[in-house]
Write an enzyme that holds these catalytic residues in place. Structure first.
Site, PDB file in Angstrom:
ATOM      1  CD  GLU A  48      -2.909   1.213   2.312  1.00 44.27           C
ATOM      2  OE1 GLU A  48      -3.323   0.137   2.766  1.00 44.27           O
ATOM      3  OE2 GLU A  48      -3.301   2.325   2.711  1.00 44.27           O
ATOM      4  CE  LYS A  94      -6.552  -0.345   5.258  1.00 44.06           C
ATOM      5  NZ  LYS A  94      -5.517   0.291   4.451  1.00 44.06           N
ATOM      6  CG  HIS A 136      -3.422   7.928  -0.839  1.00 47.63           C
ATOM      7  ND1 HIS A 136      -4.589   7.393  -0.372  1.00 47.63           N
ATOM      8  CD2 HIS A 136      -2.460   7.432  -0.039  1.00 47.63           C
ATOM      9  CE1 HIS A 136      -4.349   6.626   0.660  1.00 47.63           C
ATOM     10  NE2 HIS A 136      -3.056   6.635   0.887  1.00 47.63           N
ATOM     11  CG  ASP A 183      -0.595 -16.213  12.551  1.00 51.99           C
ATOM     12  OD1 ASP A 183      -1.312 -15.551  11.782  1.00 51.99           O
ATOM     13  OD2 ASP A 183      -0.935 -17.312  13.026  1.00 51.99           O
TER      14      ASP A 183
HETATM   15  C1  MEV Z   1      -5.565   4.314   4.811  1.00 50.85           C
HETATM   16  O1  MEV Z   1      -4.984   3.068   4.496  1.00 50.85           O
HETATM   17  C2  MEV Z   1      -5.618   4.516   6.307  1.00 50.85           C
HETATM   18  C3  MEV Z   1      -6.348   5.784   6.777  1.00 50.85           C
HETATM   19  O2  MEV Z   1      -7.679   5.791   6.248  1.00 50.85           O
HETATM   20  C4  MEV Z   1      -6.367   5.732   8.279  1.00 50.85           C
HETATM   21  C5  MEV Z   1      -7.200   6.813   8.936  1.00 50.85           C
HETATM   22  O3  MEV Z   1      -8.147   7.355   8.302  1.00 50.85           O
HETATM   23  O4  MEV Z   1      -6.924   7.082  10.127  1.00 50.85           O
HETATM   24  C6  MEV Z   1      -5.667   7.016   6.287  1.00 50.85           C
END
Ligand code: MEV
Length: 406
Positions: free
Chosen positions: A69, A241, A353, A257
Site C-alpha cells: 500500500e 485500519k 496518495h 502471524d
Molecule cells: C488508509 O490506508 C488509512 C487511513 O484511512 C487511516 C485513517 O483514516 O486514520 C488514512
C-alpha cells in the site's frame, strides 16, 4: 502422482502446458517456499521498506515494513520523525503466555474438585515432557476448568518464551487432553487447540509538543478526531485500519502471524463495544497518544529461521527480544496513526496518495529516466494523475525535444 506430491517445477510445467502464464521464479526461491506451504507454484512479492529511526525507550531502530500500500511506509516514517523530535515513544509489554483450550465431555462419575487437585501434577508432567520450553524460559503456567452441563471447558496458559508458540501450545494441549482422558468421568475429547484470545500485550505512549506538528490548533483537531473514533464506529474501524497498516507490515516483514494478531485485535477493540485502539488527548499543553495492542508474536520458531527474507528483516532490526519487537510494532502502529490523523486533519490524505499513484503510472511508461522525471513533475504541477495525462505529457515532451533538435 497427485498434484500435491509433485515438485513445484513439475506443478508449474503442468499449469504452463495448460497455457497459463506464470511469473518467473528461480529454483532456489521456489524450493525455499515449497518448504513453507502446499501446492506451491510461485511467489507473491511485496516491497520491503524501512522506517529509519523509530526511537523506542531511547533506542533507535531501523524497522522493516512489508506492504504493497502506497503511503504506509512514508506515514510510519513521518510519525516516527515526529516521535524522535519529542523524545521518542515509550513502550512496555506483558508476555504472560498464550491461551489454550481443551473441551471434554464428562459423565455423572466426574468430580471437578478431585480433578482440580491433579492440576499441579498435570503441569509438572507437561513441563517435564516439554522440557526444552523450560530451558528457553517458558512452560505451562496455569490450568483452569469450568463445567457447563456435561462439557468441561479447560483453559491453560502457556508461556512460549521467545516464540509465538502456536505449535508448542497445541502439542502441550494434545498431551494434556490425553492425560485428562484417563481421569474418571471424562468420556470424550471434543477439541484441544490454542485460543487466539488476547493475552500478550504491548503498549506505546508519546507526549508531543504541539509546535512539532503545526501548533495547538492541529493538536486539538487530532484530539477531537480521536474522541470521534472512540464513539463513532465508522471512524473507529478506519482509525484502526490505519494502525494495522503499520502493524501488519512489520508482522509480514518479520514472518509473524498477522491473522492471529488481526483476530485478537478485533476482540481487544470490542471489549466494551467496538472502539478506537488508540487515544489522543491534550494534557499539560502536550498532545498525548496511547495505543495498546495484543501482540502474540515471536522472534524464533515457525518459518522465521527458514526464510532468508525474514532473516534480512531481523538483521535490520538488530538484536531484539520478542518483547522488544512487540513494543516496536506498537510504536509503529502509533506512528502510522499519528501520520494519518495529521494528514486527514490538515491537507487530507488524497494529496499524498495521488502523488504516489502518479509515480506508479510513470513507472509503467516506456520512457527514459529523464523523461519519466519530467512527466511526474508536470503531472504534480497540473494536479492531473491519470494515465492519459501521463501519455499526453510524454508525447508533448518528445515533440518539444524533436522540435529543439531540428
Ligand atoms: C488508509 O490506508 C488509512 C487511513 O484511512 C487511516 C485513517 O483514516 O486514520 C488514512
Amino acid at each position: 502422482m497427485k498434484f500435491y506430491q509433485l515438485s513445484p517445477q513439475e506443478r508449474r510445467a503442468i499449469l504452463q502446458d495448460q497455457g497459463l502464464k506464470l511469473a518467473d521464479i528461480d529454483d532456489k526461491s521456489l524450493m525455499e517456499l515449497n518448504q513453507l506451504s502446499e501446492n506451491v507454484i510461485g511467489e507473491i512479492r511485496l516491497p520491503l521498506g524501512v522506517v529509519q529511526n523509530l526511537l523506542v525507550n531511547n533506542r533507535s531502530y531501523l524497522v522493516p515494513l512489508a506492504t504493497e500500500e502506497p503511503s504506509v511506509v512514508a506515514a510510519a516514517n513521518h510519525g516516527a520523525g515526529i516521535f524522535a523530535k519529542n523524545g521518542g515513544v515509550k513502550c512496555s509489554s506483558d508476555r504472560p503466555g498464550i491461551y489454550g483450550q481443551i473441551v471434554l465431555r464428562v459423565d455423572s462419575n466426574f468430580s471437578q474438585s478431585v480433578f482440580e487437585e491433579n492440576f499441579p501434577e498435570y503441569i509438572t508432567k507437561a513441563n517435564e515432557r516439554f522440557h526444552s520450553l523450560i530451558l528457553h524460559g517458558g512452560g505451562l503456567r496455569r490450568i483452569n476448568a469450568e463445567l457447563e452441563a456435561d462439557l468441561l471447558f479447560i483453559r491453560v496458559l502457556v508461556d512460549p518464551a521467545e516464540a509465538m508458540g502456536a505449535n508448542k501450545t497445541n502439542a502441550i494441549l494434545e498431551y494434556l487432553a490425553e492425560q485428562m482422558l484417563a481421569f474418571p468421568g471424562i468420556s470424550e475429547k471434543l477439541f484441544a487447540i490454542l485460543s487466539n484470545y488476547p493475552s500478550q500485550f504491548a503498549r506505546a505512549e508519546v507526549k508531543i509538543d504541539p509546535e512539532t506538528i503545526g501548533g495547538q490548533a492541529v493538536a486539538q483537531k487530532i484530539a477531537l478526531l480521536s474522541k470521534i473514533a472512540q464513539t463513532d464506529v465508522y471512524r473507529a474501524v478506519t482509525n484502526n485500519k490505519g494502525i494495522m497498516n503499520g502493524v501488519d507490515a512489520v508482522l509480514m516483514a518479520t514472518g509473524n502471524d498477522y491473522r492471529a494478531v488481526e483476530a485478537a485485535t478485533a476482540v481487544h477493540a470490542s471489549q466494551t463495544g467496538y472502539t478506537s485502539l488508540s487515544k489522543w488527548f491534550i494534557a499539560h499543553d502536550k498532545l498525548i497518544g496511547q495505543l495498546s495492542l495484543p501482540l502474540a508474536i515471536g522472534t524464533v520458531g515457525g518459518s522465521i529461521k527458514a526464510r532468508s527474507d525474514v532473516q534480512q528483516s531481523f538483521s535490520l532490526l538488530g538484536d531484539v527480544s520478542s518483547a522488544q519487537l512487540a513494543e516496536i510494532i506498537a510504536g509503529i502502529g502509533l506512528a502510522n496513526n499519528l501520520a494519518a490523523l495529521l494528514a486527514i486533519s490538515t491537507k487530507g490524505i488524497q494529496a499524498g496518495h495521488m502523488k504516489l499513484q502518479a509515480r506508479n503510472i510513470v513507472a509503467t511508461l516506456n520512457a527514459t529516466t529523464i523523461e519519466k522525471a519530467e512527466v511526474l513533475a508536470k503531472m504534480i504541477e497540473n494536479k492531473n494523475y491519470s494515465e492519459h495525462a501521463a501519455q499526453t505529457i510524454l508525447e508533448q515532451i518528445r515533440k518539444e525535444a524533436h522540435a529543439d533538435r531540428n
